[in-house]
Enzyme design. Structure first.
Site, mmCIF file in Angstrom:
data_model
loop_
_atom_site.group_PDB
_atom_site.id
_atom_site.type_symbol
_atom_site.label_atom_id
_atom_site.label_comp_id
_atom_site.label_asym_id
_atom_site.label_seq_id
_atom_site.Cartn_x
_atom_site.Cartn_y
_atom_site.Cartn_z
ATOM 1 N N TRP A 100 0.758 -1.246 0.057
ATOM 2 C CA TRP A 100 0.118 -0.150 -0.008
ATOM 3 C C TRP A 100 0.825 1.220 -0.031
ATOM 4 C CZ3 TRP A 100 -4.200 -1.270 -2.006
ATOM 5 C CH2 TRP A 100 -4.830 -2.435 -1.677
ATOM 6 N N ASP A 167 -2.102 6.667 6.173
ATOM 7 C CA ASP A 167 -3.033 5.668 5.784
ATOM 8 C C ASP A 167 -3.332 4.744 6.917
ATOM 9 O OD1 ASP A 167 -4.229 3.910 4.625
ATOM 10 O OD2 ASP A 167 -2.852 3.423 3.130
ATOM 11 N N LYS A 191 -12.485 -1.797 6.263
ATOM 12 C CA LYS A 191 -11.660 -2.645 7.277
ATOM 13 C C LYS A 191 -12.121 -2.787 8.646
ATOM 14 C CE LYS A 191 -8.410 -3.487 3.748
ATOM 15 N NZ LYS A 191 -7.734 -2.606 2.824
HETATM 16 C C1 LIG Z 1 -7.120 -2.040 1.680
HETATM 17 C C2 LIG Z 1 -6.342 -0.790 1.942
HETATM 18 C C3 LIG Z 1 -5.876 0.071 0.938
HETATM 19 C C4 LIG Z 1 -6.800 0.358 -0.337
HETATM 20 O O1 LIG Z 1 -8.032 0.714 0.077
HETATM 21 P P1 LIG Z 1 -9.386 0.850 -1.361
HETATM 22 O O2 LIG Z 1 -10.435 1.337 -0.516
HETATM 23 O O3 LIG Z 1 -9.731 -0.414 -1.805
HETATM 24 O O4 LIG Z 1 -8.574 1.892 -2.282
HETATM 25 C C5 LIG Z 1 -5.104 1.208 1.281
HETATM 26 N N1 LIG Z 1 -4.143 1.068 2.140
HETATM 27 C C6 LIG Z 1 -4.374 0.179 3.270
HETATM 28 C C7 LIG Z 1 -3.496 0.132 4.365
HETATM 29 C C8 LIG Z 1 -5.359 -0.814 2.882
HETATM 30 O O5 LIG Z 1 -5.451 -1.933 3.826
#
Ligand SMILES: *Cc1c(COP(=O)(O)O)cnc(C)c1O
Length: 354
Positions: A100, A167, A191
Site C-alpha cells: 500500500w 494511511d 476494514k
Molecule cells: C485496503 C487498503 C487500501 C486500499 O483501499 P481501497 O479502499 O481499496 O482503495 C489502502 N491502504 C491500506 C493500508 C489498506 O489496507
C-alpha cells in the site's frame, strides 16, 4: 450458521450494525422511506452525515482542534493521489512498508519527486524501518500505520516537524494514539469501519491551501470541507453504516474500550503461533500487527488437513495474500474473541494430530 469471519477486507461488521443497516434499507427510522431512496440533501440524511463526521472526530479525540472529517469516495486508493494533489509542492518523504505504501508512492510520483525515507523491501516487508530522518524542508511525510498484507504495524511514530499523513485503512479506531500528531489521516471504510464505498479523511485544516496547482474540484479537500462532505452525492449506505459502527464503538467505551479486546485477541493469536511448533509467524515480533496476524505452516504437507479442519470449524477468510503466502488472521474491531479462540483451537488440534 454465522462463520468466524477473518476476512482482510471487506470484513466483519458487528451483527447489531448489520441488523440496523438492513432495517434502514427497508424503512429509515420509521420514515416510510428507505435510506437508499431519499435525497442526500434531506434533513434525515444531512443529520446522518453530520453525526458520522462528529463521531469520527470525537472518537479520535480531535474535536475542537482544527480538524475536519470527510466521508469521500474512491477508496483509500484515491487518497494516494488526492494527498499529493493537495499537499505536494516540491518534495515529500514516504516510508515504504509494503504494497500500500508503494501504491501511494507511485501515485504521488506522477506529480513530483518522492523521497523514500526508509524501506523494508529488502526483507519482503516483514518489519518496520526505524531510526530514519525526515527532512524538515519537505512538504509532508507519509506513512502506513498498519500493513494489512504483511501483518506489521507501526508502534512508535517518528517525530516529525512537517505535516504527517497516515494511511490508517486497516487499523483506524483500533488502538489509542495521540491522533493530533497526524495532520491528515485517511482510511477506506471496509476494514474497520463499514462497508466498502466510503473513505474517512480527517484533516487539520491549516495544512491546506499551500500548493500552487489548480486542484480539480472533486479532488480538492477545501471544496469538500466547504460543502460539508456533500460536494456530490455521497455514498449514503456506506456513510450510514459507518455511522452505526462508530455509535457501536462509542457504546463499548470508544477506542480505549475496544483496544483492550484487540490486545486480548492478538495475545491469544500470537501465543499460539509462537508456542505451536507447526507454525511460524511472518512479521518481526516487535512490529507485529494487532489487526492482521500473518503466519505459515512449517511443513506444507499439513496444508490440506489444516484447511479441511478450518472449514469444518466454520473459519473463513484466513488465506494469506499472494505476496506473502500462508495464512492471515484479520482481527478487526468487530471480530469476537471467541472467533480467535476457535482458530487457535484448530491450530492446537492440528498439533495433537501431527
Ligand atoms: C485496503 C487498503 C487500501 C486500499 O483501499 P481501497 O479502499 O481499496 O482503495 C489502502 N491502504 C491500506 C493500508 C489498506 O489496507
Amino acid at each position: 450458521m454465522k462463520k468466524h469471519n477473518f476476512s482482510a477486507g471487506p470484513s466483519i461488521l458487528p451483527q447489531e450494525v448489520l441488523l440496523k443497516a438492513s432495517e434502514a434499507i427497508m424503512d429509515l427510522e420509521n420514515s416510510g422511506l428507505s435510506l437508499i431512496e431519499i435525497s442526500h440533501r434531506s434533513k434525515a440524511f444531512v443529520d446522518i452525515m453530520e453525526n458520522a463526521r462528529a463521531l469520527a472526530l470525537e472518537l479520535l479525540g480531535l474535536e475542537g482542534k482544527g480538524y475536519k472529517a470527510l466521508f469521500l469516495q474512491g477508496g483509500a486508493s484515491t487518497q494516494f493521489l488526492m494527498v499529493a494533489l493537495n499537499l505536494l509542492e516540491k518534495r515529500a518523504g514516504y516510508l515504504n512498508t509494503g504494497a500500500w505504501s508503494q501504491k501511494a508512492i507511485k501515485e504521488a510520483q506522477k506529480l513530483d519527486d518522492i523521497y523514500e525515507v526508509a524501506s523494508s523491501e529488502n526483507a519482503n516487508f516483514n518489519y518496520i524501518p526505524k531510526g530514519y530522518d525526515i527532512p524538515s524542508d519537505y512538504d509532508y511525510f507519509h506513512c502506513t500505520s498498519n500493513n494489512t498484507i504483511f501483518g506489521t504495524q507501526i508502534k512508535q511514530f517518528p517525530k516529525c516537524d512537517i505535516p504527517m499523513v497516515c494511511d490508517m485503512s486497516s487499523d483506524i479506531f483500533s488502538r489509542s494514539l495521540d491522533f493530533s500528531q497526524f495532520d491528515l489521516i485517511y482510511a477506506g471504510a471496509q476494514k474497520n469501519m463499514g462497508p466498502a464505498g466510503t473513505t474517512l479523511v480527517v484533516i487539520k485544516e491549516d495544512i491546506l491551501g499551500k500548493v500552487s496547482r489548480d486542484i480539480p474540484s472533486i479532488m480538492d479537500y477545501k471544496i469538500h470541507i466547504k460543502q460539508g462532505s456533500m460536494f456530490n452525492t455521497p455514498p449514503v449506505f456506506a456513510v450510514y453504516t459507518s455511522m452505526l459502527t462508530l455509535e457501536w464503538l462509542k457504546g463499548l467505551g470508544g477506542i480505549a474500550g475496544i483496544e483492550k479486546e484487540n490486545e486480548k485477541k492478538a495475545r491469544l493469536m500470537y501465543s499460539e503461533i509462537d508456542l505451536n511448533p507447526l507454525f511460524k509467524g511472518f512479521a518481526a515480533k516487535e512490529d507485529r500487527s494487532n489487526m492482521n496476524a500473518t503466519f505459515n505452516l512449517v511443513n506444507d504437507n499439513l496444508k490440506d488437513t489444516f484447511e479441511t479442519m478450518l472449514k469444518e470449524a466454520g473459519i473463513s477468510g484466513v488465506n494469506g495474500h499472494r505476496s506473502v503466502g500462508g495464512y492471515r488472521a484479520s482481527m478487526y474491531n468487530a471480530l469476537p474473541l471467541d472467533s480467535v479462540k476457535a482458530l487457535v483451537e484448530v491450530m492446537s488440534e492440528l498439533e495433537s494430530k501431527a
